[in-house]
Design a protein around this motif. Structure first.
Motif, PDB file in Angstrom:
ATOM      1  N   LYS A  51     -14.351  58.354  77.268  1.00 44.19           N
ATOM      2  CA  LYS A  51     -12.718  58.606  77.896  1.00 44.19           C
ATOM      3  C   LYS A  51     -11.158  58.186  77.052  1.00 44.19           C
ATOM      4  CE  LYS A  51     -13.060  57.363  82.986  1.00 44.19           C
ATOM      5  NZ  LYS A  51     -13.559  56.520  83.708  1.00 44.19           N
ATOM      6  N   ILE A  53     -11.137  58.763  73.650  1.00 42.72           N
ATOM      7  CA  ILE A  53     -11.792  59.204  72.649  1.00 42.72           C
ATOM      8  C   ILE A  53     -10.812  61.053  72.568  1.00 42.72           C
ATOM      9  CG2 ILE A  53     -13.464  60.784  70.732  1.00 42.72           C
ATOM     10  CD1 ILE A  53     -14.880  58.714  71.442  1.00 42.72           C
ATOM     11  N   ARG A  54     -10.938  60.769  73.647  1.00 42.19           N
ATOM     12  CA  ARG A  54     -10.774  62.942  74.874  1.00 42.19           C
ATOM     13  C   ARG A  54      -9.422  62.138  74.580  1.00 42.19           C
ATOM     14  NH1 ARG A  54     -14.572  62.134  79.998  1.00 42.19           N
ATOM     15  NH2 ARG A  54     -15.830  62.615  79.385  1.00 42.19           N
ATOM     16  N   GLY A  56      -7.429  60.356  73.492  1.00 41.54           N
ATOM     17  CA  GLY A  56      -7.289  60.611  71.915  1.00 41.54           C
ATOM     18  C   GLY A  56      -6.135  58.467  71.218  1.00 41.54           C
ATOM     19  N   ALA A  58      -8.847  56.362  70.904  1.00 43.20           N
ATOM     20  CA  ALA A  58      -9.383  55.960  69.871  1.00 43.20           C
ATOM     21  C   ALA A  58      -9.023  55.373  68.828  1.00 43.20           C
ATOM     22  CB  ALA A  58     -10.626  56.188  70.199  1.00 43.20           C
ATOM     23  N   LYS A  59      -9.010  54.195  67.868  1.00 40.96           N
ATOM     24  CA  LYS A  59      -8.327  54.768  65.719  1.00 40.96           C
ATOM     25  C   LYS A  59     -10.320  54.545  65.404  1.00 40.96           C
ATOM     26  CE  LYS A  59      -3.948  54.062  67.276  1.00 40.96           C
ATOM     27  NZ  LYS A  59      -4.274  54.442  68.321  1.00 40.96           N
ATOM     28  N   TYR A  77     -20.096  63.924  67.371  1.00 42.40           N
ATOM     29  CA  TYR A  77     -18.864  65.626  67.891  1.00 42.40           C
ATOM     30  C   TYR A  77     -18.185  65.274  67.705  1.00 42.40           C
ATOM     31  CZ  TYR A  77     -19.421  70.226  68.112  1.00 42.40           C
ATOM     32  OH  TYR A  77     -18.946  71.667  68.308  1.00 42.40           O
ATOM     33  N   TYR A  78     -17.385  64.383  69.733  1.00 43.91           N
ATOM     34  CA  TYR A  78     -16.471  64.150  69.790  1.00 43.91           C
ATOM     35  C   TYR A  78     -15.366  62.933  69.188  1.00 43.91           C
ATOM     36  CZ  TYR A  78     -16.776  64.289  74.961  1.00 43.91           C
ATOM     37  OH  TYR A  78     -16.742  65.226  76.380  1.00 43.91           O
ATOM     38  N   LEU A  81     -14.659  65.929  66.330  1.00 44.14           N
ATOM     39  CA  LEU A  81     -12.968  66.852  67.108  1.00 44.14           C
ATOM     40  C   LEU A  81     -11.975  66.310  66.786  1.00 44.14           C
ATOM     41  CD1 LEU A  81     -14.952  68.203  70.411  1.00 44.14           C
ATOM     42  CD2 LEU A  81     -14.390  69.701  68.442  1.00 44.14           C
ATOM     43  N   SER A  82     -11.374  65.012  67.387  1.00 45.66           N
ATOM     44  CA  SER A  82     -10.506  64.475  67.462  1.00 45.66           C
ATOM     45  C   SER A  82      -9.700  63.098  66.073  1.00 45.66           C
ATOM     46  CB  SER A  82     -11.132  63.012  68.617  1.00 45.66           C
ATOM     47  OG  SER A  82     -11.857  61.612  68.185  1.00 45.66           O
ATOM     48  N   LYS A  83     -11.188  63.540  65.306  1.00 46.38           N
ATOM     49  CA  LYS A  83     -10.493  62.908  63.847  1.00 46.38           C
ATOM     50  C   LYS A  83     -10.680  61.392  64.356  1.00 46.38           C
ATOM     51  CE  LYS A  83      -7.990  66.942  62.552  1.00 46.38           C
ATOM     52  NZ  LYS A  83      -8.452  68.182  62.517  1.00 46.38           N
ATOM     53  N   THR A  84     -11.036  61.116  64.956  1.00 45.17           N
ATOM     54  CA  THR A  84     -11.279  59.434  64.898  1.00 45.17           C
ATOM     55  C   THR A  84     -13.041  59.429  64.055  1.00 45.17           C
ATOM     56  OG1 THR A  84     -11.466  59.147  67.435  1.00 45.17           O
ATOM     57  CG2 THR A  84     -12.074  57.493  66.705  1.00 45.17           C
TER      58      THR A  84
END
Lengths: 125, 135
Positions: A51, A53-54, A56, A58-59, A77-78, A81-84
């Motif tokens: 949640k 990550i989706r 945005g 999460a650091k 993969y997630y 996608l989110s550059k975390t």
């Protein structure tokens, strides 16, 4: 006398850096995590980290060593996608839970706000 | 850090009737709405993929095998898996909140999507989207 002194001087110099490097790397992730637990915002567990990550928030993601490979790949993969950033914790979910100060196992955790810790700003490796 | 569930993102549907199908996000609601208080997205996807065509087939046969059956769905974020692919197709005018109210409106939406998707398939772009995911 002189060679003995030399040997004595040489040995600790060689041993100390190696020991210090390992001690630094192993200890500091745990100590930084402890600081995050105390002062920052985080979320434990697979569903809640997805949640974060989706949306945005999460650091940093920490994944335990015995996380199932499919789940690990999915999280990576997630994160891609989110550059975390992702950190593969060296230790299993029991160790990660203990490092968080919890009495349960933690397979995945996500750091939303590091608080006073420098876990995000200063990556280890 | 970066929100990636935006319109145009290709996603895989994970559960339900359309599990395993590829779809594209038309509109996403990160905060949910009144009637759906959870993060969800309106997606348009492929229910029936176009069949494989080979060089030796005639035109009529190719036309028959290049048909795409679409679906539209409003789906919870937990039930989709985002991919790194994007499909830029302007579906916002075609699929709206109105489309889900009446079955007849669904049909008209799907007809329009069918045309757009078949056009895109025949142009040869976004090949990955039109290939069935093997699992």
């Amino acid at each position: 006398m002189a060679p003995k002194a030399e040997v004595a001087a040489a040995a600790p110099v060689v041993a100390a850096p190696i020991k210090k490097a390992k001690k630094n790397a192993g200890e500091t992730i745990n100590s930084r995590l402890a600081l995050v637990m105390k002062s920052g915002k985080y979320t434990l567990g697979y569903k809640s980290t997805l949640k974060t990550i989706r949306n945005g928030k999460a650091k940093l993601l920490l994944i335990s060593g015995n996380c199932p490979p499919l789940r690990k790949s999915e999280l990576e993969y997630y994160a891609m996608l989110s550059k975390t950033a992702v950190h593969h914790y060296s230790g299993n979910n029991i160790d990660l839970g203990t490092a968080c100060g919890k009495y349960f196992r933690v397979g995945v955790l996500s750091i939303i706000d590091a608080g006073d810790s420098d876990i995000i700003s200063r990556p280890l490796e | 850090m970066v929100k990636f569930l935006k319109s145009g993102k290709v996603v895989l549907v994970l559960s339900g009737r359309f599990a395993g199908r590829k779809a594209v996000i038309v509109k996403n609601y990160d905060e949910g709405t009144g009637s759906k208080p959870y993060p969800h997205a309106v997606i348009a996807g492929i229910e029936r993929y176009p069949l494989k065509i080979t060089k030796g087939m005639g035109q009529k046969r190719i036309a028959k095998r290049s048909r795409v059956k679409p679906f539209i769905k409003s789906i919870n974020y937990n039930h989709i898996l985002p991919t790194r692919y994007n499909l830029d197709l302007d579906l916002k005018s075609v699929v709206t909140a109105e489309s889900f109210k009446e079955p007849s409106q669904r049909v008209t939406s799907k007809k329009a999507i069918k045309k757009l998707l078949e056009e895109r398939y025949n142009s040869g772009k976004n090949k990955w989207f039109f290939q069935k995911l093997r699992f």
